[in-house]
Structure formats: C-alpha cells, structure tokens
Write an enzyme that holds these catalytic residues in place. Structure first.
Site, PDB file in Angstrom:
ATOM      1  N   GLU A 127       0.789  -1.350   0.228  1.00  0.00           N
ATOM      2  CA  GLU A 127       0.143   0.033  -0.010  1.00  0.00           C
ATOM      3  C   GLU A 127       0.849   1.261  -0.108  1.00  0.00           C
ATOM      4  O   GLU A 127       0.531   2.268  -0.838  1.00  0.00           O
ATOM      5  CB  GLU A 127      -0.964   0.029   1.390  1.00  0.00           C
ATOM      6  CG  GLU A 127      -1.840   1.296   1.449  1.00  0.00           C
ATOM      7  CD  GLU A 127      -2.752   1.256   2.511  1.00  0.00           C
ATOM      8  OE1 GLU A 127      -2.794   2.467   2.924  1.00  0.00           O
ATOM      9  OE2 GLU A 127      -3.040   0.297   3.118  1.00  0.00           O
ATOM     10  N   THR A 168      -3.904   3.381   5.410  1.00  0.00           N
ATOM     11  CA  THR A 168      -4.770   3.093   6.033  1.00  0.00           C
ATOM     12  C   THR A 168      -4.877   2.208   7.127  1.00  0.00           C
ATOM     13  O   THR A 168      -5.985   2.056   7.756  1.00  0.00           O
ATOM     14  CB  THR A 168      -5.905   2.565   5.057  1.00  0.00           C
ATOM     15  OG1 THR A 168      -5.408   1.321   4.464  1.00  0.00           O
ATOM     16  CG2 THR A 168      -6.056   3.684   3.750  1.00  0.00           C
TER      17      THR A 168
END
EC number: 1.17.7.4
Length: 319
Positions: A127, A168
């Site tokens: 990510e 996140t």
C-alpha cells in the site's frame, strides 16, 4: 473457560470487494485470472483463490498478452498502471480499496500543486509503495516516515508547503504520536480533511481495547503479512495481555490456555469468519465452553464491484 468474540472483527468492505472482483472475474472469464500481488493479505483466502484459478504475480511482465489482470486491494503506483495499460491485456480490473484510493488522490493533488508530501506508513508494504508511487513532481518531493524519530530527522525543501497523509492500516495510537510530532516540527503542515486510517482499522482496534480489558489472553486470526492484523496483536500486548497472531486454529498451543478464564478472539480485516469458527471449535475441544459476542460498532459500509462485472454476473445468473 469462556471465549469472548470481538465485535467488529474480520472482513471489511474493501476486502469483500477485492475478493468479489476476483471471484466474479473467475466466473465470467474463466481461469486463469492474473492478480498483481496477493489480492488481500491472508494465506487462506489466497490459497482458496489460487485453487480456483487465480495466479498471483508481482511483475506485469509475468502476465501473458490477452489475459485478465486484477490489481490487489493495496493499490499500485502510476508506473505499474502505465505498464499494465501498455500491455495487450484482455481486460484490467482495479480492486484497490476505495479508501486507499482516497489517499492516492491526496498524494496526486499534492504532486500537482507542488507540495511536498509526507506519508506515515511502513516501508515495503505494498500500500505504501502504491501510494508513494502516485507522486511524480521532481521539483518537490514525497517522504516516508515510520516513527517520531524519522520525523525529527526529516529534511524538507520548504517547511511552509507541506502536507501529510497516512497508510490506512496503521496503529491509531502510534499515528497520533507521529502526526503530533509532524505538527510540532512543521507548524504549517496540512493534514487530510478526513482521517486516512480507515473505519475498519479504527473499529477493530477499539474492539480489541475493549476485548483486552475483559480477557486474560487474546488470539488474533490473521496472516503474518497483514498490517492491520499485526496492529491488533500489538495493541492487545500494549494492554498488558498475552496476544498471539495465528493463521488458523492449527497454530494454537494448549499450554497458552493454562490458568486462562477468558480467551479473547478477534480477526484482522482480511481474515474470513470460517477461520474464526474453526478457532472456536478448537478452543472448545481444549476446554472452553460458551462463546460470547461482545457489543461493538455496527458496520454497514459496502463498496460495489466494477459495473462490467456486475452486468456480466447478472447475465450469467439469468441464463
């Protein structure tokens, strides 16, 4: 010995969506379906999809021409997208979680405005690689920080033109410390309008706090490469409880249960409920009796799969 089940736990909306995209593509186009990186970080899920015809690769060059390709839930860089578009693929689907895409857009905006961007995240995580890969303004810069120490050592070009964003799936507590350090060192730094740590990460960490208060030990169902699962185990340990990250019930050691009255069980956002149910059965075979669902934050968020997959799925079901 009683089992306490954290609530919420397990799959989040982004994981459901990513898995559904692969499953729908397999049903519509047939195997093989190529997926760049593990679609989600869970060994059980990946092996199940692999048995059904998904092929997980790390480089676009590994995908034959004319194939169906899917990007994982973690997202990819602009460079990887360009590589895929340059290939003669049959079709390309993006399973990037919409909440990861939100962070991508923040980085893109910073790049276009010439703002230096600081990403709080874990080096090497896909990510993070995908998010940093949205930035392409050579006159400014994008930087990764993992700790308060990194913040203190960071050198930027213009302290008056900075913004930050986060991965996140981070620890809420750790991220608060790092953002506070950023704001102290760079008073004019701008943060995201809405928190980048996703609702599922926040909710599951809060559930583990409450679970740890009532448990003598905590089991977190999740794979070792799952960022959010690791954060849950770390949080339980910070709460002063023995905590173990397990892929499945096969990882449970009977000696963990000595003198334990309440066993807390939760699961990372990429771990399916079938694994939790197997853990419950194994714990019961080792002496646990009833399992108790704890109260928690209700989740009703749903992310739709791409329209093309929805249309074809409807056609198949009607035929």
């Amino acid at each position: 010995m009683k089992i306490l089940l954290a609530n919420p736990r397990g799959f989040c909306a982004g994981v459901y969506r990513a898995i559904s995209i692969v499953e729908s593509a397999l049903k519509i186009y047939g195997p093989p379906i190529y997926v760049r990186h593990e679609v989600v970080h869970n060994r059980y899920v990946v092996e199940d999809l692999r048995k059904r015809g998904a092929i997980f690769i790390e480089h676009i060059s590994q995908v034959p021409d004319g194939s169906v390709l899917i990007f994982s839930a973690h997202g990819v860089s602009q460079a990887v997208k360009a590589q895929a578009k340059a290939r003669q693929l049959k079709i390309l689907f993006d399973a990037t979680c919409p909440l990861v895409t939100k962070v991508h857009m923040e980085v893109l905006r910073a790049s276009r405005k010439g703002q230096e961007a600081i990403l709080i995240g874990h080096a090497g995580h896909p990510e993070v690689e995908g998010t940093m890969g949205q930035y392409d303004n050579a006159s400014a810069g994008v930087y990764l920080v993992e700790s308060v120490e990194d913040v203190n050592q960071l050198k930027v070009k213009d302290e008056n033109n900075l913004c930050f964003m986060t991965q996140t799936t981070l620890s809420v507590d750790d991220t608060l410390e790092i953002t506070s350090a950023l704001q102290k060192r760079f008073p004019k730094i701008i943060g995201p309008r809405k928190d980048d740590i996703c609702y599922a990460t926040t909710n599951r960490q809060q559930a583990v706090r409450e679970l740890s208060e009532k448990s003598d030990m905590v089991l977190v169902v999740g794979s070792k490469n799952s960022s959010n699962s690791n954060r849950l185990a770390e949080l339980a340990k910070r709460m002063g409880k023995p905590a173990y990250l397990i892929d499945s019930d096969a990882d449970i050691h009977a000696d963990w249960l000595k003198n334990i009255k309440y066993i807390g069980v939760t699961a990372g956002a990429s771990a399916p409920d079938v694994l939790v149910q197997k853990v419950i059965i194994t714990l019961q075979s080792l002496g646990a009796d009833e399992s108790i669902e704890m109260m928690g934050q209700e989740e009703n968020i749903v992310f739709e799969i791409p329209k093309q997959l929805r249309i074809h799925a409807t056609e198949i079901s009607c035929s």
